[in-house]
Enzyme design. Structure first.
Site, mmCIF file in Angstrom:
data_model
loop_
_atom_site.group_PDB
_atom_site.id
_atom_site.type_symbol
_atom_site.label_atom_id
_atom_site.label_comp_id
_atom_site.label_asym_id
_atom_site.label_seq_id
_atom_site.Cartn_x
_atom_site.Cartn_y
_atom_site.Cartn_z
ATOM 1 N N ALA A 65 0.844 -1.205 0.000
ATOM 2 C CA ALA A 65 0.000 0.000 0.000
ATOM 3 C C ALA A 65 0.873 1.246 0.000
ATOM 4 O O ALA A 65 1.971 1.251 0.574
ATOM 5 C CB ALA A 65 -0.896 -0.009 1.230
ATOM 6 N N GLY A 110 0.649 -5.477 0.461
ATOM 7 C CA GLY A 110 -0.339 -5.668 -0.601
ATOM 8 C C GLY A 110 0.269 -6.281 -1.852
ATOM 9 O O GLY A 110 -0.431 -6.950 -2.622
ATOM 10 N N GLU A 113 0.059 -9.795 -1.221
ATOM 11 C CA GLU A 113 -1.356 -10.189 -1.266
ATOM 12 C C GLU A 113 -1.842 -10.345 -2.706
ATOM 13 O O GLU A 113 -2.583 -11.276 -3.033
ATOM 14 C CB GLU A 113 -2.210 -9.161 -0.529
ATOM 15 N N GLU A 133 2.833 -5.177 7.560
ATOM 16 C CA GLU A 133 1.693 -4.398 8.060
ATOM 17 C C GLU A 133 1.598 -4.308 9.582
ATOM 18 O O GLU A 133 1.329 -3.231 10.131
ATOM 19 C CB GLU A 133 0.350 -4.959 7.540
HETATM 20 N N1 COA Z 1 4.385 3.565 -0.285
HETATM 21 C C1 COA Z 1 4.811 4.710 -0.864
HETATM 22 N N2 COA Z 1 6.049 4.919 -1.321
HETATM 23 C C2 COA Z 1 6.907 3.905 -1.213
HETATM 24 C C3 COA Z 1 6.570 2.686 -0.639
HETATM 25 C C4 COA Z 1 5.239 2.517 -0.169
HETATM 26 N N3 COA Z 1 4.794 1.377 0.347
HETATM 27 N N4 COA Z 1 7.651 1.872 -0.630
HETATM 28 C C5 COA Z 1 8.643 2.566 -1.212
HETATM 29 N N5 COA Z 1 8.206 3.799 -1.563
HETATM 30 C C6 COA Z 1 8.967 4.868 -2.203
HETATM 31 C C7 COA Z 1 9.861 5.588 -1.210
HETATM 32 O O1 COA Z 1 9.131 6.563 -0.492
HETATM 33 C C8 COA Z 1 10.903 6.173 -2.127
HETATM 34 O O2 COA Z 1 10.404 7.323 -2.794
HETATM 35 P P1 COA Z 1 10.923 8.833 -2.381
HETATM 36 O O3 COA Z 1 12.397 8.782 -2.539
HETATM 37 O O4 COA Z 1 10.193 9.683 -3.378
HETATM 38 O O5 COA Z 1 10.458 9.010 -0.987
HETATM 39 C C9 COA Z 1 11.071 5.104 -3.196
HETATM 40 O O6 COA Z 1 9.867 4.330 -3.149
HETATM 41 C C10 COA Z 1 12.253 4.185 -2.928
HETATM 42 O O7 COA Z 1 12.143 3.689 -1.605
HETATM 43 P P2 COA Z 1 13.306 3.814 -0.497
HETATM 44 O O8 COA Z 1 12.675 3.633 0.851
HETATM 45 O O9 COA Z 1 14.111 5.051 -0.721
HETATM 46 O O10 COA Z 1 14.204 2.563 -0.888
HETATM 47 P P3 COA Z 1 14.956 1.544 0.091
HETATM 48 O O11 COA Z 1 15.688 0.613 -0.796
HETATM 49 O O12 COA Z 1 15.709 2.298 1.129
HETATM 50 O O13 COA Z 1 13.782 0.733 0.827
HETATM 51 C C11 COA Z 1 11.739 -0.519 1.002
HETATM 52 C C12 COA Z 1 12.851 -0.018 0.088
HETATM 53 C C13 COA Z 1 10.650 -1.126 0.113
HETATM 54 C C14 COA Z 1 12.297 -1.592 1.950
HETATM 55 C C15 COA Z 1 11.171 0.644 1.829
HETATM 56 O O14 COA Z 1 10.818 1.683 0.939
HETATM 57 C C16 COA Z 1 9.944 0.261 2.625
HETATM 58 O O15 COA Z 1 10.043 -0.299 3.694
HETATM 59 N N6 COA Z 1 8.729 0.604 2.100
HETATM 60 C C17 COA Z 1 7.498 0.364 2.771
HETATM 61 C C18 COA Z 1 7.041 -1.064 2.587
HETATM 62 C C19 COA Z 1 5.810 -1.363 3.399
HETATM 63 O O16 COA Z 1 5.778 -1.258 4.609
HETATM 64 N N7 COA Z 1 4.714 -1.761 2.685
HETATM 65 C C20 COA Z 1 3.485 -2.166 3.298
HETATM 66 C C21 COA Z 1 2.578 -1.035 3.480
HETATM 67 S S1 COA Z 1 1.098 -1.551 4.341
#
Ligand code: COA
Length: 259
Positions: A65, A110, A113, A133
């Site tokens: 999400a 998601g 999912e 989550e």
């Molecule tokens: N929602 C919105 N934006 C997201 C995202 C999410 N779930 N996951 C990654 N992004 C975006 C980041 O904000 C970033 O954009 P920005 O530089 O414009 O802010 C870009 O994608 C790259 O992510 P970044 O965090 O810089 O890369 P990373 O390699 O350090 O980490 C992840 C990657 C996926 C591990 C980390 O982004 C993360 O933990 N994301 C959330 C995942 C999550 O919890 N999903 C479930 C939601 S219920």
């Protein structure tokens, strides 16, 4: 404006691509609207026999999400309204054609999912898969808690849901979460070959076999056995069954029509 979800058709295969690589293909409102539309369009197109879901860009299948949309608590009437409509993930459950999830890089929340709503999961060796989550004070919302234990069993499902830990592609294959793992550079070719293989098989047998196996998860054994025999009876009356037998006798590849 870039499309949040791409739909491309080639050789009986519908390639559906989550197309927000700058946000790791996170699921925002636009994707939740466009994705079921793409699935339904591919399902309705008689030229399509197999659907493939993948993520654009190098880094992610889907990061779950869109957390940037989590800025305010949704009101109870808003949630009630959502429940009135079929959830967007329902498009996957209503699809009779096989759906392949082609997973690379990040596959979280998601994203996992969605892949669980697909029929076959193939992963690149760089995949990192998890359900973060509960660490955000929420939980899965489009079937994760229900489909994951059906795929990997309750123990592995609870481990993933409660710890939020990300597992590797190798571990995912070990627990049956994905059934195929290939080197990252080969993911596209391996996915295309798998999709082409399914597309060349009798479409009705694909649809009914899918219905029977999915039915096994919801039905008592006796009813499931009945469903199986009913579906087999329908298949026995198809032209493609005769074509398969003829091709075998004539020692040539079959050419299935879907009838
Ligand atoms: N929602 C919105 N934006 C997201 C995202 C999410 N779930 N996951 C990654 N992004 C975006 C980041 O904000 C970033 O954009 P920005 O530089 O414009 O802010 C870009 O994608 C790259 O992510 P970044 O965090 O810089 O890369 P990373 O390699 O350090 O980490 C992840 C990657 C996926 C591990 C980390 O982004 C993360 O933990 N994301 C959330 C995942 C999550 O919890 N999903 C479930 C939601 S219920």
């Amino acid at each position: 404006m870039t499309e949040p979800v791409l739909l491309e058709l080639a050789d009986h295969i519908a390639w559906i691509t989550l197309n927000r690589p700058e946000a790791m293909n996170a699921l925002n409102g636009a994707v939740r609207e466009a994705l079921p539309r793409a699935i339904r369009a591919a399902e309705a197109d008689p030229g399509v026999r197999v659907l493939v879901l993948r993520g654009a860009g190098e880094r992610a299948f889907c990061a779950g999400a869109d957390i940037k949309e989590f800025v305010e608590v949704a009101s109870p009437p808003e949630y009630r309204q959502q429940r009135v409509h079929d959830s967007w993930i329902g498009a996957f459950d209503q699809a009779r054609k096989p759906i392949i999830a082609s997973i690379h890089g990040v596959c979280l929340g998601g994203g996992l999912e969605i892949s669980l709503a697909c029929d076959i999961r193939i992963a690149a060796d760089d995949a990192l898969i998890g359900l973060p989550e509960t660490g955000l004070g929420i939980m899965t919302g489009v079937g994760g808690s229900q489909r994951l234990p059906r795929v990997v069993g309750m123990g592995a499902a609870l481990d993933m849901m409660l710890t939020g830990e990300r597992i590797s592609a190798a571990r995912a294959r070990e627990i049956g979460l994905v059934t195929r793992v290939v080197p990252r550079a080969e993911l596209h070719a391996a996915t295309a070959a798998l999709a082409a293989h399914l597309a060349a098989r009798p479409p009705m047998a694909m649809a009914f076999a899918k219905e029977a196996v999915r039915g096994a998860m919801d039905l008592p054994l006796r009813e499931g056995m009945r469903l199986e025999v009913d579906l087999l009876t329908l298949l026995l009356n198809t032209e493609d069954r005769l074509e398969a037998a003829r091709a075998f006798r004539e020692k040539r590849p079959p050419n299935f029509s879907g009838r």
